[in-house]
Design an enzyme around this catalytic site. Structure first.
Site, PDB file in Angstrom:
ATOM      1  N   ASN A 123       0.811  -1.214   0.000  1.00  0.00           N
ATOM      2  CA  ASN A 123       0.000   0.000   0.000  1.00  0.00           C
ATOM      3  C   ASN A 123       0.843   1.261   0.000  1.00  0.00           C
ATOM      4  O   ASN A 123       2.053   1.240   0.225  1.00  0.00           O
ATOM      5  CB  ASN A 123      -0.965  -0.020   1.184  1.00  0.00           C
ATOM      6  CG  ASN A 123      -2.232  -0.751   0.829  1.00  0.00           C
ATOM      7  OD1 ASN A 123      -3.016  -0.269   0.028  1.00  0.00           O
ATOM      8  ND2 ASN A 123      -2.410  -1.930   1.396  1.00  0.00           N
TER       9      ASN A 123
ATOM     10  N   HIS B 201      23.698   0.583   9.985  1.00  0.00           N
ATOM     11  CA  HIS B 201      24.885   1.444   9.949  1.00  0.00           C
ATOM     12  C   HIS B 201      25.868   0.990  11.011  1.00  0.00           C
ATOM     13  O   HIS B 201      25.478   0.672  12.136  1.00  0.00           O
ATOM     14  CB  HIS B 201      24.497   2.885  10.272  1.00  0.00           C
ATOM     15  CG  HIS B 201      24.698   3.821   9.145  1.00  0.00           C
ATOM     16  ND1 HIS B 201      25.924   4.102   8.620  1.00  0.00           N
ATOM     17  CD2 HIS B 201      23.813   4.540   8.420  1.00  0.00           C
ATOM     18  CE1 HIS B 201      25.793   4.964   7.630  1.00  0.00           C
ATOM     19  NE2 HIS B 201      24.507   5.243   7.491  1.00  0.00           N
TER      20      HIS B 201
ATOM     21  N   THR C 159      11.643  -5.570  16.101  1.00  0.00           N
ATOM     22  CA  THR C 159      13.087  -5.576  16.291  1.00  0.00           C
ATOM     23  C   THR C 159      13.662  -6.991  16.360  1.00  0.00           C
ATOM     24  O   THR C 159      14.861  -7.162  16.220  1.00  0.00           O
ATOM     25  CB  THR C 159      13.465  -4.843  17.589  1.00  0.00           C
ATOM     26  OG1 THR C 159      12.843  -5.511  18.695  1.00  0.00           O
ATOM     27  CG2 THR C 159      13.023  -3.387  17.552  1.00  0.00           C
ATOM     28  N   LYS C 160      12.789  -7.976  16.600  1.00  0.00           N
ATOM     29  CA  LYS C 160      13.221  -9.372  16.721  1.00  0.00           C
ATOM     30  C   LYS C 160      12.315 -10.248  15.877  1.00  0.00           C
ATOM     31  O   LYS C 160      11.146  -9.928  15.642  1.00  0.00           O
ATOM     32  CB  LYS C 160      13.174  -9.829  18.171  1.00  0.00           C
ATOM     33  CG  LYS C 160      14.161  -9.096  19.037  1.00  0.00           C
ATOM     34  CD  LYS C 160      14.164  -9.612  20.445  1.00  0.00           C
ATOM     35  CE  LYS C 160      15.217  -8.807  21.213  1.00  0.00           C
ATOM     36  NZ  LYS C 160      15.086  -8.901  22.623  1.00  0.00           N
TER      37      LYS C 160
ATOM     38  N   ARG D  44       5.834  -7.289  20.547  1.00  0.00           N
ATOM     39  CA  ARG D  44       5.828  -8.503  21.367  1.00  0.00           C
ATOM     40  C   ARG D  44       4.606  -9.322  20.992  1.00  0.00           C
ATOM     41  O   ARG D  44       3.613  -8.796  20.503  1.00  0.00           O
ATOM     42  CB  ARG D  44       5.766  -8.152  22.843  1.00  0.00           C
ATOM     43  CG  ARG D  44       7.014  -7.517  23.390  1.00  0.00           C
ATOM     44  CD  ARG D  44       6.856  -7.197  24.880  1.00  0.00           C
ATOM     45  NE  ARG D  44       8.072  -6.848  25.527  1.00  0.00           N
ATOM     46  CZ  ARG D  44       8.774  -5.747  25.390  1.00  0.00           C
ATOM     47  NH1 ARG D  44       8.368  -4.854  24.515  1.00  0.00           N
ATOM     48  NH2 ARG D  44       9.882  -5.526  26.053  1.00  0.00           N
TER      49      ARG D  44
ATOM     50  N   LYS E  42      -1.050 -12.598  21.082  1.00  0.00           N
ATOM     51  CA  LYS E  42      -1.772 -13.874  21.217  1.00  0.00           C
ATOM     52  C   LYS E  42      -1.673 -14.607  19.885  1.00  0.00           C
ATOM     53  O   LYS E  42      -1.176 -14.083  18.889  1.00  0.00           O
ATOM     54  CB  LYS E  42      -3.232 -13.645  21.582  1.00  0.00           C
ATOM     55  CG  LYS E  42      -4.068 -12.952  20.518  1.00  0.00           C
ATOM     56  CD  LYS E  42      -5.495 -12.815  20.959  1.00  0.00           C
ATOM     57  CE  LYS E  42      -6.368 -12.307  19.822  1.00  0.00           C
ATOM     58  NZ  LYS E  42      -7.774 -12.365  20.172  1.00  0.00           N
TER      59      LYS E  42
END
Length: 170
Positions: A65, A95, A147-148, A163, A166
């Site tokens: 989009n 970087h 980030t993970k 995080r 569910k």
């Protein structure tokens, strides 16, 4: 990059802001040609900036989009049936910043590929950082910063940093 792909990229950039569905299809054909894609449906809506086509792989039935910023130079794989919401950023390099005597801006970039599985919905304004893998069936809530890696399929994640919220089927 070949001369033909350089020309296709310039045409892509020239049509980035055009609204009509015929331009959505035209941009999609240009991208498909640049990355050697022969798959089914690809929709690339206006104002989607893609950099680093050499590292990009896109599956079937993918929708990107408007207003997305996609850095694929470090390697980006997008599976089948993926919906990418408005204003999403995907980063595939980091970087360097470890040399005290060199300005950060001049330190080398380190590629870190991103892999997005199949049947994934990425909500509006999500940021996916370099080196992340997103499992099949994942839903990422709007505004999240991933980030993970999300390793468990069919998971809903959200937040800053993202995080697990569910399972999609709870």
């Amino acid at each position: 990059m070949s001369f033909a792909n350089k020309l296709r990229y310039r045409l892509y950039l020239a049509t980035m802001r055009y609204e009509a569905m015929r331009w959505v299809r035209y941009r999609s054909r240009l991208v498909s040609k640049m990355i050697g894609r022969t798959g089914e449906v690809l929709n690339i809506f206006p104002d989607v900036y893609i950099e680093g086509f050499e590292g990009l792989t896109i599956g079937n039935n993918v929708s990107i989009n408007r207003g997305c910023n996609i850095s694929a130079g470090g390697g980006l794989t997008i599976g089948d049936y993926v919906s990418i919401g408005h204003g999403v950023s995907i980063v595939t390099a980091n970087h360097g910043f470890g040399d005290r005597d060199t300005p950060i801006q001049l330190q080398p970039m380190t590629p870190a590929p991103v892999k997005i599985g199949s049947n994934v919905w990425i909500g509006a304004r999500v940021t996916i950082l370099a080196g992340v893998e997103i499992a099949d069936g994942t839903v990422i809530a709007a505004g999240s910063v991933v980030t993970k890696s999300v390793t468990e399929p069919d998971t809903i994640v959200g937040g800053v940093p993202a995080r697990r919220i569910k399972s999609r089927f709870d």
